[in-house]
Design a protein around this motif. Structure first.
Motif, short mmCIF file in Angstrom:
data_model
loop_
_atom_site.label_atom_id
_atom_site.label_comp_id
_atom_site.label_asym_id
_atom_site.label_seq_id
_atom_site.Cartn_x
_atom_site.Cartn_y
_atom_site.Cartn_z
N VAL A 18 0.83 -1.21 0.00
CA VAL A 18 0.00 0.00 0.00
C VAL A 18 0.87 1.26 0.00
O VAL A 18 0.56 2.25 -0.68
CB VAL A 18 -0.96 -0.02 1.21
N VAL A 19 1.95 1.24 0.76
CA VAL A 19 2.87 2.38 0.77
C VAL A 19 3.45 2.60 -0.63
O VAL A 19 3.54 3.74 -1.11
CB VAL A 19 3.99 2.17 1.81
N ALA A 20 3.83 1.51 -1.31
CA ALA A 20 4.36 1.63 -2.67
C ALA A 20 3.30 2.19 -3.62
O ALA A 20 3.59 3.07 -4.44
CB ALA A 20 4.84 0.27 -3.16
N GLU A 21 2.08 1.71 -3.46
CA GLU A 21 0.98 2.15 -4.33
C GLU A 21 0.69 3.64 -4.15
O GLU A 21 0.33 4.33 -5.12
CB GLU A 21 -0.26 1.31 -3.98
N HIS A 22 0.83 4.13 -2.93
CA HIS A 22 0.49 5.53 -2.63
C HIS A 22 1.73 6.42 -2.48
O HIS A 22 1.62 7.53 -1.95
CB HIS A 22 -0.36 5.58 -1.35
N ARG A 23 2.85 5.93 -2.94
CA ARG A 23 4.11 6.68 -2.81
C ARG A 23 3.99 8.10 -3.35
O ARG A 23 4.35 9.08 -2.69
CB ARG A 23 5.22 5.93 -3.54
N THR A 24 3.47 8.24 -4.57
CA THR A 24 3.37 9.56 -5.19
C THR A 24 2.42 10.46 -4.43
O THR A 24 2.70 11.65 -4.22
CB THR A 24 2.91 9.44 -6.66
N GLU A 25 1.31 9.91 -3.97
CA GLU A 25 0.36 10.71 -3.18
C GLU A 25 1.02 11.26 -1.92
O GLU A 25 0.87 12.44 -1.58
CB GLU A 25 -0.85 9.85 -2.79
N ILE A 33 3.50 20.85 2.37
CA ILE A 33 3.76 21.40 3.71
C ILE A 33 5.09 20.97 4.31
O ILE A 33 5.43 21.36 5.43
CB ILE A 33 2.63 21.03 4.70
N GLY A 34 5.87 20.17 3.55
CA GLY A 34 7.14 19.67 4.08
C GLY A 34 8.22 19.71 3.04
O GLY A 34 8.31 20.65 2.25
N ASP A 35 9.03 18.65 2.99
CA ASP A 35 10.14 18.63 2.04
C ASP A 35 9.99 17.52 1.00
O ASP A 35 10.98 17.11 0.37
CB ASP A 35 11.48 18.51 2.77
N ALA A 36 8.78 17.02 0.84
CA ALA A 36 8.44 16.11 -0.27
C ALA A 36 9.14 14.77 -0.22
O ALA A 36 9.25 14.08 -1.24
CB ALA A 36 8.70 16.79 -1.62
N ASP A 37 9.62 14.37 0.97
CA ASP A 37 10.37 13.10 1.02
C ASP A 37 9.62 11.96 1.73
O ASP A 37 10.12 10.84 1.77
CB ASP A 37 11.73 13.32 1.68
N HIS A 38 8.43 12.24 2.26
CA HIS A 38 7.76 11.22 3.07
C HIS A 38 7.43 9.96 2.26
O HIS A 38 7.71 8.84 2.70
CB HIS A 38 6.47 11.79 3.69
N GLY A 39 6.86 10.14 1.09
CA GLY A 39 6.50 8.98 0.28
C GLY A 39 7.71 8.16 -0.14
O GLY A 39 7.70 6.93 -0.09
N THR A 129 -0.44 15.73 13.20
CA THR A 129 0.61 14.74 12.95
C THR A 129 -0.04 13.37 12.82
O THR A 129 -1.26 13.24 12.88
CB THR A 129 1.62 14.69 14.12
N MET A 130 0.80 12.34 12.73
CA MET A 130 0.28 10.98 12.66
C MET A 130 -0.51 10.59 13.91
O MET A 130 -1.34 9.68 13.86
CB MET A 130 1.42 9.99 12.42
N VAL A 131 -0.28 11.29 15.01
CA VAL A 131 -1.04 11.02 16.25
C VAL A 131 -2.53 11.28 16.04
O VAL A 131 -3.37 10.60 16.64
CB VAL A 131 -0.48 11.86 17.42
N ARG A 196 -1.82 10.45 6.97
CA ARG A 196 -2.31 9.70 5.82
C ARG A 196 -1.62 8.34 5.72
O ARG A 196 -2.28 7.32 5.49
CB ARG A 196 -2.08 10.51 4.54
N SER A 197 -0.30 8.31 5.88
CA SER A 197 0.40 7.02 5.78
C SER A 197 -0.01 6.09 6.92
O SER A 197 -0.14 4.87 6.72
CB SER A 197 1.92 7.21 5.76
N THR A 198 -0.28 6.64 8.10
CA THR A 198 -0.76 5.82 9.22
C THR A 198 -2.10 5.18 8.87
O THR A 198 -2.31 3.98 9.11
CB THR A 198 -0.91 6.70 10.48
N ALA A 199 -3.00 5.98 8.30
CA ALA A 199 -4.32 5.46 7.92
C ALA A 199 -4.19 4.39 6.83
O ALA A 199 -4.88 3.36 6.87
CB ALA A 199 -5.21 6.61 7.45
N LEU A 200 -3.31 4.61 5.88
CA LEU A 200 -3.10 3.63 4.81
C LEU A 200 -2.58 2.31 5.36
O LEU A 200 -3.04 1.23 4.95
CB LEU A 200 -2.10 4.19 3.78
#
Length: 210
Positions: A18-25, A33-39, A129-131, A196-200
């Protein structure tokens, strides 16, 4: 019915997919809002987790979670690595050497993960945050586990549903932690990528449990 090492491995592999599938998102959410590296960081980390699990023969759920934790801590950059790594490590510690986990045990693992994230990141609900995804997920899991006959899938589905709502709630919040907090009011209108990644990931766990 409990879930052993094989089931937990399947859940972690599902999360990686799922993380791979949503990497671009996730990259685009973080770009706002950040530095575009989370995905990219999350995908890289979970790709290594998949390889690490393929090379190992964990015998308990705790061992699976510990492999994931150590890999995420060492391979995921930014804030996500320490936070997710700590979450998995606290869950692994809670699982100890149990051969299987049931619905109630899953609640305890999720609670341990939340406590680890909050201890590491010092964030509370409302900080964007993820919390904001993980805390309501734990509360929903606890409520689901209290119902008669609630199995792991029901507990995790309740958690995932609550995490989705929690992630959505970050759109209207002013971030108080992390890089996004530097933007202040300008970050309002954007979903937190960690939430978002936590929910995924929780949704992947729920689907795997089914």
């Amino acid at each position: 019915m409990g879930c052993g090492a094989e089931g937990v491995t399947k859940a972690v592999l599902a999360a990686a997919g799922v993380v791979a599938e949503h990497r671009t998102e996730l990259i685009e959410l973080d770009r706002a809002i950040g530095d575009a590296d989370h995905g990219e960081n999350m995908n890289r980390g979970f790709t290594v987790v998949v390889a690490a699990l393929a090379d190992a023969t964990p015998e308990t759920p705790g061992e699976v979670l510990k492999i994931a934790a150590k890999t995420l801590i060492s391979k995921v950059g930014g804030a996500a690595g320490p936070l997710y790594g700590t979450a998995f490590l606290r869950a692994a510690t809670k699982a100890a050497d149990q051969s299987e986990v049931d619905g109630q045990a899953v609640v305890e693992l999720l609670r341990a993960a939340l406590e680890g994230v909050q201890a590491r990141g010092k964030a509370e609900v409302g900080d964007a945050t993820m919390v904001d995804a993980l805390a309501p997920a734990v509360a929903a899991a606890e409520a689901a586990a209290a119902l008669d006959g609630a199995d792991i899938a029901a507990v995790l589905t309740a958690a995932a549903d609550a995490a989705d709502q929690g992630a959505e709630s970050t759109v209207d919040l002013v971030p108080r932690k992390g890089r996004a907090s530097y933007l202040g009011e300008r970050a309002v209108g954007h979903m937190d990528p960690g939430a978002r990644s936590t929910a995924l990931i929780l949704r992947a766990f729920a689907e795997a449990a089914r």
